[in-house]
Design a protein around this motif. Sequence first.
Motif, PDB file in Angstrom:
ATOM      1  N   MET A  61       0.834  -1.207   0.000  1.00 48.27           N
ATOM      2  CA  MET A  61       0.000   0.000   0.000  1.00 48.27           C
ATOM      3  C   MET A  61       0.872   1.261   0.000  1.00 48.27           C
ATOM      4  O   MET A  61       0.568   2.237  -0.685  1.00 48.27           O
ATOM      5  CB  MET A  61      -0.938   0.030   1.211  1.00 48.27           C
ATOM      6  CG  MET A  61      -1.955  -1.085   1.277  1.00 48.27           C
ATOM      7  SD  MET A  61      -3.126  -1.124  -0.085  1.00 48.27           S
ATOM      8  CE  MET A  61      -2.461  -2.452  -1.064  1.00 48.27           C
ATOM      9  N   SER A  65       0.852   3.891  -3.089  1.00 50.58           N
ATOM     10  CA  SER A  65       0.525   5.295  -2.819  1.00 50.58           C
ATOM     11  C   SER A  65       1.628   6.228  -3.300  1.00 50.58           C
ATOM     12  O   SER A  65       1.362   7.275  -3.890  1.00 50.58           O
ATOM     13  CB  SER A  65       0.273   5.508  -1.319  1.00 50.58           C
ATOM     14  OG  SER A  65      -0.871   4.803  -0.909  1.00 50.58           O
ATOM     15  N   GLN A  66       2.870   5.834  -3.048  1.00 53.55           N
ATOM     16  CA  GLN A  66       3.996   6.650  -3.488  1.00 53.55           C
ATOM     17  C   GLN A  66       4.103   6.669  -5.011  1.00 53.55           C
ATOM     18  O   GLN A  66       4.303   7.718  -5.616  1.00 53.55           O
ATOM     19  CB  GLN A  66       5.295   6.120  -2.881  1.00 53.55           C
ATOM     20  CG  GLN A  66       5.439   6.389  -1.404  1.00 53.55           C
ATOM     21  CD  GLN A  66       5.702   7.847  -1.109  1.00 53.55           C
ATOM     22  OE1 GLN A  66       6.665   8.418  -1.591  1.00 53.55           O
ATOM     23  NE2 GLN A  66       4.835   8.456  -0.317  1.00 53.55           N
ATOM     24  N   VAL A  70      -0.223   9.669  -4.630  1.00 56.30           N
ATOM     25  CA  VAL A  70      -1.420   9.903  -3.815  1.00 56.30           C
ATOM     26  C   VAL A  70      -1.136  11.041  -2.841  1.00 56.30           C
ATOM     27  O   VAL A  70      -0.103  11.073  -2.181  1.00 56.30           O
ATOM     28  CB  VAL A  70      -1.822   8.616  -3.063  1.00 56.30           C
ATOM     29  CG1 VAL A  70      -2.940   8.880  -2.077  1.00 56.30           C
ATOM     30  CG2 VAL A  70      -2.225   7.529  -4.052  1.00 56.30           C
ATOM     31  N   GLU A  72      -2.251  13.816   0.377  1.00 58.10           N
ATOM     32  CA  GLU A  72      -2.778  13.714   1.741  1.00 58.10           C
ATOM     33  C   GLU A  72      -4.260  14.040   1.722  1.00 58.10           C
ATOM     34  O   GLU A  72      -4.717  14.780   0.873  1.00 58.10           O
ATOM     35  CB  GLU A  72      -2.030  14.684   2.661  1.00 58.10           C
ATOM     36  CG  GLU A  72      -0.574  14.322   2.884  1.00 58.10           C
ATOM     37  CD  GLU A  72      -0.365  12.966   3.534  1.00 58.10           C
ATOM     38  OE1 GLU A  72      -1.258  12.495   4.272  1.00 58.10           O
ATOM     39  OE2 GLU A  72       0.669  12.358   3.292  1.00 58.10           O
ATOM     40  N   TRP A  74      -4.954  10.815   2.164  1.00 54.69           N
ATOM     41  CA  TRP A  74      -4.977   9.412   1.756  1.00 54.69           C
ATOM     42  C   TRP A  74      -3.611   8.733   1.876  1.00 54.69           C
ATOM     43  O   TRP A  74      -3.523   7.585   2.339  1.00 54.69           O
ATOM     44  CB  TRP A  74      -5.473   9.267   0.327  1.00 54.69           C
ATOM     45  CG  TRP A  74      -6.740  10.002   0.040  1.00 54.69           C
ATOM     46  CD1 TRP A  74      -6.891  11.035  -0.844  1.00 54.69           C
ATOM     47  CD2 TRP A  74      -8.032   9.787   0.612  1.00 54.69           C
ATOM     48  NE1 TRP A  74      -8.192  11.466  -0.848  1.00 54.69           N
ATOM     49  CE2 TRP A  74      -8.912  10.720   0.037  1.00 54.69           C
ATOM     50  CE3 TRP A  74      -8.530   8.899   1.559  1.00 54.69           C
ATOM     51  CZ2 TRP A  74     -10.257  10.791   0.377  1.00 54.69           C
ATOM     52  CZ3 TRP A  74      -9.867   8.970   1.901  1.00 54.69           C
ATOM     53  CH2 TRP A  74     -10.710   9.899   1.311  1.00 54.69           C
ATOM     54  N   ALA A  75      -2.555   9.403   1.456  1.00 54.40           N
ATOM     55  CA  ALA A  75      -1.219   8.791   1.426  1.00 54.40           C
ATOM     56  C   ALA A  75      -0.735   8.405   2.819  1.00 54.40           C
ATOM     57  O   ALA A  75      -0.007   7.433   2.978  1.00 54.40           O
ATOM     58  CB  ALA A  75      -0.218   9.740   0.772  1.00 54.40           C
ATOM     59  N   GLY A  78      -3.974   5.697   4.643  1.00 58.82           N
ATOM     60  CA  GLY A  78      -4.135   4.357   4.072  1.00 58.82           C
ATOM     61  C   GLY A  78      -3.069   3.372   4.496  1.00 58.82           C
ATOM     62  O   GLY A  78      -3.346   2.415   5.235  1.00 58.82           O
ATOM     63  N   PRO A  79      -1.835   3.566   4.067  1.00 59.50           N
ATOM     64  CA  PRO A  79      -0.780   2.613   4.438  1.00 59.50           C
ATOM     65  C   PRO A  79      -0.571   2.515   5.954  1.00 59.50           C
ATOM     66  O   PRO A  79      -0.338   1.428   6.478  1.00 59.50           O
ATOM     67  CB  PRO A  79       0.466   3.167   3.747  1.00 59.50           C
ATOM     68  CG  PRO A  79      -0.071   3.950   2.593  1.00 59.50           C
ATOM     69  CD  PRO A  79      -1.356   4.544   3.093  1.00 59.50           C
ATOM     70  N   THR A 126      -6.635   3.945   1.081  1.00 59.98           N
ATOM     71  CA  THR A 126      -5.679   3.714  -0.002  1.00 59.98           C
ATOM     72  C   THR A 126      -6.396   3.616  -1.339  1.00 59.98           C
ATOM     73  O   THR A 126      -5.968   4.218  -2.333  1.00 59.98           O
ATOM     74  CB  THR A 126      -4.841   2.442   0.252  1.00 59.98           C
ATOM     75  OG1 THR A 126      -4.133   2.596   1.488  1.00 59.98           O
ATOM     76  CG2 THR A 126      -3.839   2.209  -0.870  1.00 59.98           C
ATOM     77  N   GLY A 129      -7.534   7.043  -2.346  1.00 63.91           N
ATOM     78  CA  GLY A 129      -6.396   7.846  -2.750  1.00 63.91           C
ATOM     79  C   GLY A 129      -5.890   7.477  -4.135  1.00 63.91           C
ATOM     80  O   GLY A 129      -5.559   8.351  -4.940  1.00 63.91           O
ATOM     81  N   LEU A 130      -5.844   6.175  -4.423  1.00 61.14           N
ATOM     82  CA  LEU A 130      -5.396   5.737  -5.737  1.00 61.14           C
ATOM     83  C   LEU A 130      -6.373   6.182  -6.829  1.00 61.14           C
ATOM     84  O   LEU A 130      -5.955   6.627  -7.907  1.00 61.14           O
ATOM     85  CB  LEU A 130      -5.207   4.216  -5.762  1.00 61.14           C
ATOM     86  CG  LEU A 130      -4.046   3.681  -4.938  1.00 61.14           C
ATOM     87  CD1 LEU A 130      -4.133   2.163  -4.786  1.00 61.14           C
ATOM     88  CD2 LEU A 130      -2.711   4.105  -5.535  1.00 61.14           C
TER      89      LEU A 130
END
Length: 139
Positions: A61, A65-66, A70, A72, A74-75, A78-79, A126, A129-130
Amino acid sequence: MDAGASLTAGIVVLTIVTIETGGVLMLRIVRGQKRANVLQSTFFRAGHAHAGVLVILGLVMLLLSQAAGVGEPWAGVGPTGVLVSAILMPAGFFLSVLGTDPQRPGRAIALVWLGAGVLAVGLIATGMGLISAAVSAAA
């Protein structure tokens, strides 16, 4: 990958040594070198499996995200949620059956359910965000 994500990933990778140690405990139980009743054996196995799978899922995740850029919140949410669940759920499995010969899980089983909730939040964050990053990139 930004410095914060790289630091998080490095710390998480180092924690896998503790999961490996749990594997040694599982081997000792399976080989009869360490006493555990059926409930304990089952819960220890579940805790060990959840720890391994959720740590890897958390790292995936983080990487997704990186890679997708993604933003904020969410970044971070999520992870982090997935990685926190990798602590809570196994802790619930292990701590709820401590003792000489428990016949039922103790109150610490609540950590499993709390971890499941945190996992759901982390996965939803996540995923959102994706999707948000994909929509922003397409616009």
